[in-house]
Design a protein around this motif. Structure first.
Motif, short mmCIF file in Angstrom:
data_model
loop_
_atom_site.label_atom_id
_atom_site.label_comp_id
_atom_site.label_asym_id
_atom_site.label_seq_id
_atom_site.Cartn_x
_atom_site.Cartn_y
_atom_site.Cartn_z
N PHE A 15 -16.92 9.70 5.57
CA PHE A 15 -16.68 11.06 5.07
C PHE A 15 -17.95 11.90 5.20
N GLY A 62 -7.60 -2.64 -5.39
CA GLY A 62 -8.51 -2.74 -6.52
C GLY A 62 -7.92 -3.36 -7.77
N HIS A 63 -6.58 -3.33 -7.92
CA HIS A 63 -5.98 -3.68 -9.21
C HIS A 63 -5.52 -5.13 -9.29
N MET A 79 0.42 7.31 0.14
CA MET A 79 -0.40 8.51 0.26
C MET A 79 -1.04 8.60 1.64
N VAL A 90 1.25 2.61 -3.83
CA VAL A 90 1.18 4.07 -3.91
C VAL A 90 0.10 4.65 -2.99
N PRO A 91 -1.14 4.11 -2.99
CA PRO A 91 -2.13 4.67 -2.07
C PRO A 91 -1.72 4.55 -0.60
N THR A 100 1.55 9.64 4.27
CA THR A 100 1.81 11.08 4.22
C THR A 100 0.61 11.84 4.76
N GLY A 101 -0.59 11.35 4.38
CA GLY A 101 -1.80 12.03 4.81
C GLY A 101 -1.96 12.01 6.32
N LEU A 148 -16.51 6.21 2.32
CA LEU A 148 -17.32 7.34 1.84
C LEU A 148 -18.39 7.70 2.87
N PHE A 194 -10.81 4.80 2.35
CA PHE A 194 -11.09 4.74 0.90
C PHE A 194 -9.79 4.57 0.12
N LEU A 195 -8.76 5.37 0.49
CA LEU A 195 -7.50 5.31 -0.24
C LEU A 195 -6.85 3.93 -0.09
N VAL A 228 -11.57 9.12 4.42
CA VAL A 228 -10.77 9.28 3.21
C VAL A 228 -9.64 8.25 3.19
N PHE A 229 -8.99 8.03 4.35
CA PHE A 229 -7.87 7.10 4.38
C PHE A 229 -8.34 5.67 4.11
N ILE A 259 -8.37 1.45 -2.37
CA ILE A 259 -7.99 1.59 -3.79
C ILE A 259 -6.81 0.69 -4.11
N ASP A 305 -1.16 -2.51 -4.63
CA ASP A 305 -0.52 -1.29 -5.12
C ASP A 305 -0.03 -0.47 -3.92
#
Lengths: 491, 107
Positions: free
Chosen positions: B17, B54-55, B66, B62-63, B69-70, B14, B47-48, B44-45, B51, B60
């Motif tokens: 950013f 975090g779980h 993302m 999926v981020p 791709t980003g 952040l 941060f993603l 941003v990357f 994420i 995970d």
């Protein structure tokens, strides 16, 4: 195999895949990109029409790409609003494509600096079809990360189109447009990250079902809203729009003003509507205040412009305001408000594209677009002048036009909810719109004959496609139940 | 109380950013603006990616998908921006670089 291809939900991917395919095709056939471009534009329009028909017959369609279910897979979802926007893009896009065919032919036929025009056309078709596909993908995607991807695709291809004219002013405008777009997309992406953190899903419907208030969600909403507002050029974020739209080639101006702006607005509306329980009256009032400021400021700026295309571009700044003043009216149920604002969006798209196309024809014929020197255009280009005036009628909201129906719905909702300041705003806005439209139309329709410009150099299909779009904008005043029935298919 | 590493990474993302945003707004030169955008992208990357951790114990994916791709998107965006910046530079430095203009006219 054929049966699978024609299956109900499969139709969702055609309006998305066909233009992307066409973009490749017109890029490969670079000696004559016009023919594949036009054919694919026609096919895309047809597939969008079939999609709308399927929606009315069978209800909302959903398609998981590659058979992967969310959360891993990406799915497309065609509900009423999405398909209506796809259909709007198809109708406007087909007219713009036909116009563009004639536009480039006329420009290339004018011989001087012929090479530059050929190169412009070579890059126009792939970029435009890519943009079309990306817009359809944006409208149909059900997945918030996919929305980010399509937003970026739309941004990159529309920046490419903006700088195509090669004018120094358009290069600077395009550069600014690109930076603003990237900033908006990044803000959106960060918001997507926060939403994923909070809900563990990228599917918009799943997120909205599990909605609850928490600091990350508030942060996500703020980031997504600011990002999309930047891209949809709501006052005070409109600074990049007029130079970018006014200095582009004529078909590109129509694409940017009629369609691209609607893309990010559509996402904003969907997000905002889903998060409405969390936002409350304060946020809605802020949106309405910004929209009101856009209506007044844009109209005054439009009135004081010296060039026709700048006038039409500032008119877009003003009309975007109407798309945002709807939010306080969503209090008494989102359905009627959505009907009004989507009706406004589709009629604005047709009318504004028709006006930009007509302004481009006038520019090509006269060699300039200084408003006070436009006397006599009526004799040279009667159809174009008529199209410009008709588009203006719909923008003003005079009956019987699509703009009238939309403003009537706005007004009746505002009156029934006792929001008198909104009624006042809409009435003042219409008056100001009439002022700047009449200023332009009075010069275009004044009968003074110009000397030495008797030869008409524009292709007939340029004039007729602009008129057809303007007539669609008027026709929307008569067929209101049809688009509204399409819009009503949800769930 | 110990601060978890993911929290630090997320906060750094952040922060990057915001730093990039400040640079984008305050630097007048185009190249610096493009670099500022790239710093924002990195934030941003980061941060993603954070994420994804975090779980719980399982990471995970999926981020991470993302971010991949980003990266593709941001590289293309940077390329377009740089190409456009070159054009703008060519066009608007003409008064200093008269020779270049005559050369491009010859072509």
């Amino acid at each position: 195999m054929m049966g699978l291809l024609l299956k109900n939900d499969c139709w969702l991917i055609w309006p998305f895949v066909l233009p992307l395919f066409g973009a490749l095709l017109s890029f490969l056939f670079k000696q004559r990109p016009r023919l594949p471009g036009l054919i694919v534009a026609l096919l895309t329009t047809l597939s969008s029409g079939v999609l709308a028909w399927k929606l009315v017959r069978h209800g909302v369609g959903r398609y998981d790409l590659g058979g992967w279910q969310p959360p891993l897979g990406i799915s497309l979802r065609g509900d009423g609003p999405a398909v209506l926007m796809v259909l709007m893009t198809a109708v406007t896009g087909l007219a713009i494509s036909i116009y563009a065919g004639g536009y480039f032919r006329s420009r290339i036929a004018k011989v001087e600096d012929e090479r530059r025009h050929i190169i412009q056309e070579r890059f126009f078709w792939p970029l435009w079809l890519l943009l079309w596909g990306a817009l359809n993908g944006l409208f149909l995607s059900a997945d918030i990360f996919n929305m980010y991807i399509t937003l970026e695709l739309v941004a990159l291809s529309s920046v490419g189109l903006t700088v195509l004219s090669g004018k120094p002013a358009s290069q600077v405008a395009g550069m600014r447009y690109l930076l603003v777009s990237i900033l908006g997309s990044l803000s959106f992406l960060l918001g997507v990250g926060f939403l994923y953190k909070a809900f563990g899903s990228l599917d918009l419907a799943t997120i909205q079902a599990a909605l609850s208030f928490s600091p990350p969600v508030a942060m996500a909403m703020a980031l997504i809203s600011v990002g999309l507002l930047l891209k949809s050029a709501l006052f005070p974020f409109h600074f990049w729009l007029p130079p970018a739209h006014a200095n582009a080639l004529a078909p590109v101006s129509a694409i940017l003003s009629g369609l691209v702006v609607k893309g990010s607005w559509y996402l904003f509306f969907r997000f905002w509507l889903g998060f409405l329980p969390l936002i409350g009256d304060g946020g809605n009032a802020v949106m309405a205040a910004l929209g009101g400021a856009a209506i007044i400021w844009g109209a005054f700026q439009a009135f004081s412009q010296q060039r026709l295309k700048m006038l039409v571009a500032y008119s877009t700044v003003a009309q975007i305001g109407y798309l945002f003043i709807i939010f306080p009216l969503t209090g008494a149920g989102a359905g009627p408000a959505a009907s009004a604002v989507f009706y406004f969006a589709i009629s604005h798209s047709c009318a504004k594209a028709a006006m930009f196309l007509a302004a481009g024809t006038i520019f090509l014929q006269m060699g300039h677009d200084r408003i006070r020197d436009l006397a006599g255009v009526r004799q040279l280009l009667p159809i174009t002048s008529f199209a410009f005036a008709l588009g203006g009628l719909s923008l003003m909201g005079l009956p019987p036009s699509g703009g009238f129906i939309a403003k009537y719905m706005y007004l009746s909702m505002a009156v029934s909810q006792d929001r008198w300041w909104l009624v006042l705003l809409i009435v003042i806005g219409s008056g100001l719109t009439a002022a700047y439209i009449f200023r332009a139309v009075s010069h275009i329709l004044s009968p003074k004959m110009v000397h030495g410009q008797g030869q008409v150099v524009v292709a007939p299909c340029m004039e007729w496609s602009a008129l057809a779009l303007a007539l669609v904008a008027i026709l929307l005043g008569f067929i209101a139940p049809l688009p509204l029935a399409l819009l009503g298919v949800t769930g | 109380m110990s601060v978890s590493p993911t929290f630090v990474y997320g906060l750094t993302g952040l922060f990057l950013f915001v730093v990039g945003l400040g640079g984008l707004i305050s630097c007048p030169q185009l190249l610096r603006k493009i670099l500022a955008v790239n710093i924002m992208v990195s934030g941003v990357f980061l941060f993603l990616v954070t994420i994804g951790y975090g779980h719980g114990v399982i990471i995970d994916p999926v981020p991470h998908a993302m971010v991949l791709t980003g990266i593709v998107v941001s590289v293309s965006g940077t390329a377009v921006a740089l190409a456009l910046a070159c054009r703008v530079h060519e066009t608007f430095n003409m008064s200093d670089l008269l020779k270049r203009r005559t050369r491009s006219n010859d072509r």
